[in-house]
Design a protein around this motif. Structure first.
Motif, PDB file in Angstrom:
ATOM      1  N   UNK A  60      10.720  -8.326   4.535  1.00 32.96           N
ATOM      2  CA  UNK A  60      11.652  -7.492   3.796  1.00 32.96           C
ATOM      3  C   UNK A  60      10.951  -6.598   2.768  1.00 32.96           C
ATOM      4  N   UNK A  61       9.642  -6.746   2.599  1.00 33.64           N
ATOM      5  CA  UNK A  61       8.920  -5.862   1.703  1.00 33.64           C
ATOM      6  C   UNK A  61       8.917  -4.434   2.224  1.00 33.64           C
ATOM      7  N   UNK A  62       8.827  -3.476   1.317  1.00 32.61           N
ATOM      8  CA  UNK A  62       8.915  -2.070   1.717  1.00 32.61           C
ATOM      9  C   UNK A  62       7.811  -1.686   2.693  1.00 32.61           C
ATOM     10  N   UNK A  63       6.568  -2.098   2.411  1.00 27.94           N
ATOM     11  CA  UNK A  63       5.458  -1.735   3.292  1.00 27.94           C
ATOM     12  C   UNK A  63       5.627  -2.366   4.668  1.00 27.94           C
ATOM     13  N   UNK A  64       6.008  -3.643   4.731  1.00 29.78           N
ATOM     14  CA  UNK A  64       6.206  -4.293   6.021  1.00 29.78           C
ATOM     15  C   UNK A  64       7.415  -3.722   6.754  1.00 29.78           C
ATOM     16  N   UNK A  65       8.423  -3.276   6.015  1.00 29.01           N
ATOM     17  CA  UNK A  65       9.576  -2.653   6.661  1.00 29.01           C
ATOM     18  C   UNK A  65       9.181  -1.343   7.331  1.00 29.01           C
ATOM     19  N   UNK A  66       8.356  -0.557   6.644  1.00 26.20           N
ATOM     20  CA  UNK A  66       7.931   0.733   7.205  1.00 26.20           C
ATOM     21  C   UNK A  66       7.067   0.533   8.446  1.00 26.20           C
ATOM     22  N   UNK A  67       6.075  -0.358   8.351  1.00 24.23           N
ATOM     23  CA  UNK A  67       5.214  -0.560   9.524  1.00 24.23           C
ATOM     24  C   UNK A  67       5.972  -1.270  10.639  1.00 24.23           C
ATOM     25  N   UNK A  68       7.064  -1.980  10.300  1.00 26.54           N
ATOM     26  CA  UNK A  68       7.888  -2.606  11.330  1.00 26.54           C
ATOM     27  C   UNK A  68       8.618  -1.589  12.182  1.00 26.54           C
TER      28      UNK A  68
END
Length: 322
Positions: free
Chosen positions: A156-164
């Protein structure tokens, strides 16, 4: 009113110059005004800066465990303890890697932002303020935002959401030294906080460059863009660039808040010099003598690097063309 005659024409006599009366009170006492304005600052400087420095140097020569008023003089044993501590040389390696990342990137980003803002014809003050505002944010608050919101290890972190969105797997940004993703977290945090301040320094230097230099270069056939920047703008910014690099190196030596709040003390693979000194002085050992000795060593190292770099880059020269 008395008159004088010049060639038969009556003219009023010149009035006698009134003698200037000496000013009395606060407005006429320059010495008193000086001490009234500078006195509170000097008192605060002595209490909160000079006295702690002298006290720290004094503590470094004593066995000061669990006390700041020791009586057992041990000479340079605290310095030997810090220099032979395996964590302190390792922390210097961490600092070297951190400085290799943060100093050139901050210098380049700050200069680039200054060049862009300086070319604006409207809303220059707005963008200058926007880029400078992160400077007012504390390192602790920014570190918690970076750790818990942007680079959180969960999906749910912003960086992991973007790369997801691109089908990539979740990355544990700060818990694994291989690969060292934590450098991306720390460097971006520093860039966000520091770039605005150094942008203001570069912007002030850019506005002090005489326009006649660019006009003369255009007459001589110099092309605008990289050629003008390389041969005119960059040499004129040499003194400011030297000062910015010195300040960035000193700030890198003092790195603590982001490492402490993002990675923590248990991760021995990312310990800065100040974190090692923190554990020595304020950890379970409470060894204020060893911590003070480490602080003195770190201060001397900063002074040495500053002097060497200033000598190498010609900091303080009156003529920038030299």
């Amino acid at each position: 009113m008395s008159t004088t005659t010049t060639r038969g024409v009556a003219q009023p006599a010149p009035a006698k110059a009134s003698q200037a009366r000496p000013r009395r009170g606060l407005r006429g006492n320059a010495t008193l005004n000086f001490w009234l304005f500078t006195g509170p600052f000097l008192i605060g400087l002595a209490i909160f800066v000079l006295v702690p420095i002298v006290w720290s140097v004094w503590l470094s020569f004593f066995d000061a465990r669990y006390t700041v008023t020791p009586s057992h003089f041990i000479g340079f044993d605290n310095y030997k303890q810090i220099l032979t501590n395996s964590e302190f040389p390792g922390s210097l390696v961490t600092f070297t890697v951190f400085a290799a990342f943060i100093v050139p990137t901050t210098w380049a980003l700050s200069l680039g932002l200054a060049l862009l803002v300086n070319r604006l014809r409207f809303m220059r003050a707005f963008f200058r303020s926007v880029f400078f505002l992160p400077t007012a944010v504390s390192y602790v608050a920014a570190a918690l935002i970076w750790k818990m919101s942007i680079f959180s290890g969960v999906r749910f972190g912003l960086a992991n959401t973007v790369i997801g969105w691109f089908g990539a797997d979740t990355i544990a940004w700060m818990s694994n030294p291989t690969p060292p993703w934590y450098w991306l977290v720390i460097v971006t945090l520093r860039l966000w906080i520091q770039s605005g301040f150094y942008m203001i320094l570069f912007l002030a230097a850019l506005q002090n460059i005489p326009t006649e230099l660019y006009e003369a270069a255009a007459i001589d056939g110099a092309k605008p863009g990289w050629q003008t920047f390389r041969h005119i703008t960059l040499p004129q910014l040499r003194a400011t660039s030297t000062a910015v690099i010195l300040l960035l190196l000193i700030a890198a030596y003092q790195a603590f808040d982001e490492f402490f709040n993002i990675i923590g003390q248990k991760a021995t693979w990312a310990q800065t010099p100040l974190m090692v000194l923190y554990k020595s002085a304020l950890g379970t050992s409470q060894d204020y003598g060893a911590g003070s000795a480490g602080a003195v060593i770190l201060s001397l190292l900063i002074c040495l690097v500053t002097l060497v770099q200033g000598k190498f880059m010609g900091f303080g020269r009156g003529d920038e063309s030299k």
